[in-house]
Enzyme design. Structure first.
Site, PDB file in Angstrom:
ATOM      1  N   ASN A  16      35.577  32.856  60.297  1.00 33.66           N
ATOM      2  CA  ASN A  16      34.368  33.646  59.635  1.00 33.66           C
ATOM      3  C   ASN A  16      33.141  32.722  59.882  1.00 33.66           C
ATOM      4  OD1 ASN A  16      34.902  36.213  58.406  1.00 33.66           O
ATOM      5  ND2 ASN A  16      36.293  34.906  57.197  1.00 33.66           N
ATOM      6  N   ILE A  94      38.607  24.899  44.609  1.00 33.27           N
ATOM      7  CA  ILE A  94      38.120  25.554  43.430  1.00 33.27           C
ATOM      8  C   ILE A  94      36.719  24.743  42.864  1.00 33.27           C
ATOM      9  CG2 ILE A  94      38.560  26.368  41.263  1.00 33.27           C
ATOM     10  CD1 ILE A  94      41.581  26.742  42.183  1.00 33.27           C
ATOM     11  N   LEU A  95      35.800  25.556  42.878  1.00 31.30           N
ATOM     12  CA  LEU A  95      34.412  24.955  42.331  1.00 31.30           C
ATOM     13  C   LEU A  95      34.159  25.173  40.904  1.00 31.30           C
ATOM     14  CD1 LEU A  95      32.348  26.211  45.220  1.00 31.30           C
ATOM     15  CD2 LEU A  95      32.810  24.077  44.898  1.00 31.30           C
ATOM     16  N   ASN A 109      31.252  34.500  48.694  1.00 30.35           N
ATOM     17  CA  ASN A 109      32.524  34.110  49.197  1.00 30.35           C
ATOM     18  C   ASN A 109      33.174  35.284  49.668  1.00 30.35           C
ATOM     19  OD1 ASN A 109      34.829  32.596  49.363  1.00 30.35           O
ATOM     20  ND2 ASN A 109      35.724  33.919  47.791  1.00 30.35           N
ATOM     21  N   HIS A 111      36.849  37.324  50.558  1.00 28.84           N
ATOM     22  CA  HIS A 111      38.260  37.075  49.828  1.00 28.84           C
ATOM     23  C   HIS A 111      39.180  38.322  50.857  1.00 28.84           C
ATOM     24  CE1 HIS A 111      41.460  36.420  47.320  1.00 28.84           C
ATOM     25  NE2 HIS A 111      41.668  37.669  46.915  1.00 28.84           N
ATOM     26  N   SER A 138      36.895  41.621  50.650  1.00 32.26           N
ATOM     27  CA  SER A 138      35.811  41.781  49.916  1.00 32.26           C
ATOM     28  C   SER A 138      34.576  40.657  49.904  1.00 32.26           C
ATOM     29  CB  SER A 138      36.155  41.870  48.226  1.00 32.26           C
ATOM     30  OG  SER A 138      37.007  42.988  48.086  1.00 32.26           O
ATOM     31  N   ASP A 147      37.945  34.051  42.369  1.00 34.50           N
ATOM     32  CA  ASP A 147      37.723  35.420  43.184  1.00 34.50           C
ATOM     33  C   ASP A 147      37.135  36.433  42.127  1.00 34.50           C
ATOM     34  OD1 ASP A 147      38.898  34.335  45.395  1.00 34.50           O
ATOM     35  OD2 ASP A 147      40.791  34.622  44.476  1.00 34.50           O
ATOM     36  N   ALA A 175      38.346  42.874  60.210  1.00 34.70           N
ATOM     37  CA  ALA A 175      37.534  43.466  59.394  1.00 34.70           C
ATOM     38  C   ALA A 175      36.501  42.296  58.405  1.00 34.70           C
ATOM     39  CB  ALA A 175      38.120  44.346  57.996  1.00 34.70           C
TER      40      ALA A 175
END
Length: 216
Positions: A16, A94-95, A109, A111, A138, A147, A175
C-alpha cells in the site's frame, strides 16, 4: 500546488505504501511523502522508499522499555520532518490513546474488511466462514479502539464460489491499492472532514460516504 506532507508507517512489504508512492508521482496529487518509518529494520517497505528517494527511519519498538517511550520517539521523528498527516500501511503495532489522540483526525489507516465488520486479524478467513457475499476494505481515521474511527471510504469486492482466504485476500488487496491513494488525497486536499464522528466529503458525486467500485 502546495502539497500536504505525509509520513507512512510500515512493518512489512509495503504494497500500500507503493500505491501511495505511485500516486504521489502525479503533479496534481495533493500529498507528498516526506518520510517512511518502520519498527523493523528489514521491512521491505523501507527499500521501496529508498528507491523512490524518500527519507526513511527505523524506530524499533524493542529498543524502548514500554509502548509510551516507543511512541514518543516515533512522534518526534515524524514531527521532525514537518509531517501533517500520518498514514498506516501495514504497521503492525497497536498505538496507544496518547498517540492516536495526539494525531486525532490526522492519522489514517486501511483495513481489509468493510468496517465495522471483521475488525482485527484474519479478516478473509472470517468473511468466508461467515458466508458473506460482499467483502472489501475500508480507509478510516484512527481512534484508540482497534480498527475504529470515522470511515473515509470503502471498496467492495464480491466473494466468489471457490474462494480461498488467499484468493479473496488478493482481490481485496487490489482494491486497497486503488482506494487508499484516493482517500489520502481527499484527506490531504481538505475534502474529507470529520463532523460528529462521521466523515463529510466535499465530493459531490460520492455523497456523504465514499463507496468505491475497484473495478471501475
Amino acid at each position: 500546488m502546495a502539497k500536504t506532507k505525509i509520513a507512512v508507517l510500515v512493518s512489512g512489504r509495503g504494497s500500500n505504501l507503493q500505491a501511495l508512492i505511485d500516486a504521489a508521482k502525479d503533479d496534481d496529487y495533493p500529498a507528498e511523502i516526506v518520510l517512511v518509518v518502520s519498527n523493523k529494520a528489514d521491512a521491505y517497505g523501507l527499500e521501496r522508499a529508498r528507491v523512490a528517494g524518500i527519507a526513511t527511519a527505523v524506530v524499533d519498538h524493542r529498543d524502548y522499555e514500554n509502548r509510551e517511550a516507543f511512541e514518543e520517539a516515533l512522534d518526534t521523528v515524524i514531527r521532525d520532518h514537518g509531517t501533517r498527516i500520518v498514514c498506516l500501511a501495514g504497521f503492525m503495532r497497536i498505538l496507544t490513546p496518547w498517540f492516536t489522540e495526539r494525531w486525532r483526525d490526522l492519522l489514517i489507516n486501511i483495513h481489509p474488511s468493510l468496517l465495522p465488520a471483521f475488525k482485527g486479524l484474519h479478516t478473509h478467513e472470517r468473511a468466508l466462514e461467515a458466508g458473506v457475499r460482499i467483502h472489501g476494505c475500508s480507509v478510516h481515521y484512527v481512534r484508540p479502539e482497534m480498527d475504529d474511527g470515522p470511515i473515509i471510504g470503502q471498496a467492495a469486492v464480491p466473494v466468489l464460489h471457490g474462494d480461498t482466504p488467499d484468493t479473496l485476500a488478493q482481490r481485496v488487496l487490489e482494491a486497497e491499492h486503488k482506494l487508499y491513494p484516493q482517500c489520502v488525497a481527499l484527506a490531504c486536499s481538505g475534502k474529507a472532514r470529520v463532523a460528529g464522528e462521521r466523515v463529510r466529503l466535499q465530493v459531490r458525486e460520492f455523497g456523504a460516504d465514499l463507496l468505491m467500485n475497484p473495478h471501475d
